[in-house]
Write an enzyme that holds these catalytic residues in place. Structure first.
Site, short mmCIF file in Angstrom:
data_model
loop_
_atom_site.label_atom_id
_atom_site.label_comp_id
_atom_site.label_asym_id
_atom_site.label_seq_id
_atom_site.Cartn_x
_atom_site.Cartn_y
_atom_site.Cartn_z
N ARG A 38 6.00 -3.67 -15.44
CA ARG A 38 4.58 -3.32 -15.44
C ARG A 38 4.08 -3.02 -16.85
O ARG A 38 3.21 -2.16 -17.04
CB ARG A 38 4.27 -2.12 -14.53
CG ARG A 38 4.45 -2.39 -13.05
CD ARG A 38 3.68 -1.34 -12.22
NE ARG A 38 4.17 -1.34 -10.85
CZ ARG A 38 4.73 -0.29 -10.26
NH1 ARG A 38 4.87 0.85 -10.91
NH2 ARG A 38 5.14 -0.36 -9.02
N ARG A 42 -2.05 -0.05 -16.25
CA ARG A 42 -3.11 0.95 -16.40
C ARG A 42 -2.85 1.98 -17.48
O ARG A 42 -3.77 2.71 -17.85
CB ARG A 42 -3.31 1.66 -15.05
CG ARG A 42 -4.03 0.82 -14.01
CD ARG A 42 -4.14 1.54 -12.69
NE ARG A 42 -2.84 1.61 -12.02
CZ ARG A 42 -2.60 2.35 -10.94
NH1 ARG A 42 -3.55 3.12 -10.45
NH2 ARG A 42 -1.40 2.35 -10.38
N ARG A 51 -9.68 -4.90 -16.82
CA ARG A 51 -9.78 -4.81 -15.35
C ARG A 51 -11.21 -4.45 -14.95
O ARG A 51 -11.74 -4.99 -13.95
CB ARG A 51 -8.80 -3.77 -14.83
CG ARG A 51 -8.91 -3.58 -13.32
CD ARG A 51 -7.79 -2.72 -12.78
NE ARG A 51 -8.02 -2.34 -11.40
CZ ARG A 51 -7.14 -1.73 -10.62
NH1 ARG A 51 -5.94 -1.46 -11.09
NH2 ARG A 51 -7.43 -1.40 -9.38
N ASP A 88 0.76 -10.30 -8.95
CA ASP A 88 1.15 -9.31 -7.96
C ASP A 88 2.18 -9.92 -7.04
O ASP A 88 2.17 -11.14 -6.81
CB ASP A 88 -0.06 -8.85 -7.16
CG ASP A 88 0.24 -7.64 -6.29
OD1 ASP A 88 0.29 -6.52 -6.84
OD2 ASP A 88 0.46 -7.81 -5.08
N TYR A 165 5.47 -5.62 3.86
CA TYR A 165 4.01 -5.48 3.71
C TYR A 165 3.27 -6.27 4.78
O TYR A 165 2.24 -5.82 5.30
CB TYR A 165 3.58 -5.95 2.32
CG TYR A 165 3.94 -5.00 1.21
CD1 TYR A 165 3.17 -3.87 0.94
CD2 TYR A 165 5.06 -5.21 0.41
CE1 TYR A 165 3.49 -2.99 -0.08
CE2 TYR A 165 5.40 -4.34 -0.61
CZ TYR A 165 4.61 -3.24 -0.86
OH TYR A 165 4.94 -2.36 -1.86
#
Length: 367
Positions: A38, A42, A51, A88, A165
């Protein structure tokens, strides 16, 4: 961004820094390569700005130009040894028409979970260049923008992780629906995992054709299975994927990393699945892991991401400890044991990268 005239990644100049690829194949390097799971995320203010410009996380993933922009951002800040495609793990089930969306504070959700035989029968492997064409476009753009600077890592979620998921309809703590399906109707779970394995294999192969130079399979939720169920429902399908992937591209081997979070009990079995490297979370001692499997595969990892909340000096001490535990020789790619946290100070990431490069050099010098 610069735009070279050719879309063919093989016509882009050769790699200036191929430490990652050599380390993954246990070949000699001058210092231990480092990248961070990652690493485009963020914790970087420039990522948050991009973003915001994109409108949402999904819009950012679906925009090849912006995905390329954020992939490059950490490389412009830190002397990392690899870029990893910004995307993703849920792109594949999204392309199957399950209605992926993200809710603030809740993470990913699916409008149409997969819960029964009819749901599974409706699934089909998406075509990577059509339903997932935006990912392939991003790979091609990133390779052109990198222009030989460092290798590009492509990735996917493992079939088991994607299945959790899809069946739960999003993230979960106990995976009640997924395990109920697995235990009550194992044949249906295998049907789901088969179509996912075929999908992931085609998806990763297309990433290589588009320019990815190494691959990683993220088995985020394999560690919540029993030992027997891990072999049957997770590792079996990753082994099938690895066997079906292209072994070479652009005249070089394409190394594959398999990472099961919580998989420390099964390192020997993971190492035997055909991969070139095993990713380690922070609960495993890397020195012990090297004794167990390091003669067969490379190792990637494995600092606790929370160390990055500590001071640069403490980060340096932890880097020194992990390097010492791995010891002299080749076959180590330094990384965190999982993804970097959003609240991390970028200066602490810089301290990590600097410490790895500086402190690892003596471990690669001839005695």
């Amino acid at each position: 961004m610069s735009t070279p005239s050719s879309d063919n990644p093989t016509e882009i100049k050769s790699l200036q820094n191929d430490r990652l690829l050599r380390a993954l194949l246990r070949e000699p390097v001058d210092q231990t390569p480092v990248w961070v799971m990652r690493q485009a995320g963020r914790y970087l203010p420039e990522y948050r700005a991009t973003r915001s410009k994109a409108g949402s996380f999904l819009d950012l993933c679906h925009n090849p130009e912006l995905a390329c922009e954020v992939t490059m951002q950490p490389l412009d800040r830190f002397p990392l040894d690899a870029a990893i495609l910004f995307s993703d793990i849920l792109t594949v089930p999204d392309a199957m028409g399950l209605g992926l969306y993200f809710t603030e504070g809740e993470g990913p959700r699916f409008e149409r979970p997969v819960r029964n035989e009819q749901d599974i029968k409706r699934l089909a492997a998406p075509d990577p260049e059509t339903e997932l064409g935006y990912v392939m476009d991003a790979v091609r753009l990133i390779r052109r923008e990198l222009n030989g600077r460092v290798p590009l890592i492509g990735f996917s979620g493992s079939p088991w992780t994607l299945a959790t998921y899809m069946v739960e309809g999003g993230g979960a703590k106990v995976f009640a629906n997924t395990k109920a399906l697995m235990y009550d109707r194992p044949e249906l779970m295998h049907q789901l995992l088969e179509v996912l394995a075929d999908s992931v294999c085609a998806y990763l192969s297309a990433q290589v054709a588009a320019g990815a130079q190494s691959l990683m399979i993220f088995d985020t939720w394999g560690g919540m299975l029993s030992a027997r169920d891990y072999q049957e429902f997770s590792l079996r399908y990753m082994q099938k994927i690895v066997a079906g992937l292209p072994k070479q591209a652009e005249g070089r081997r394409v190394p594959v990393v398999v990472f099961t979070k919580g998989g420390g009990l099964w390192l020997e079995q993971i190492a035997d699945c055909g991969c070139d490297a095993v990713g380690l979370d922070w609960t495993v001692d890397i020195g012990d892991a090297r004794q167990r499997i390091g003669a067969r595969v490379a190792l990637q990892g494995n600092m606790d991401p929370c160390v990055l909340y500590a001071s640069p000096q403490r980060i340096r001490e932890e880097v020194a400890y992990i390097l010492e535990r791995y010891g002299h020789g080749n076959g180590h790619v330094f990384n965190l044991g999982h993804g970097i946290h959003p609240a991390i100070n970028p200066e602490h990431t810089a301290a990590l990268v600097e410490a790895v490069h500086e402190l690892s050099r003596p471990y690669h010098q001839a005695p």
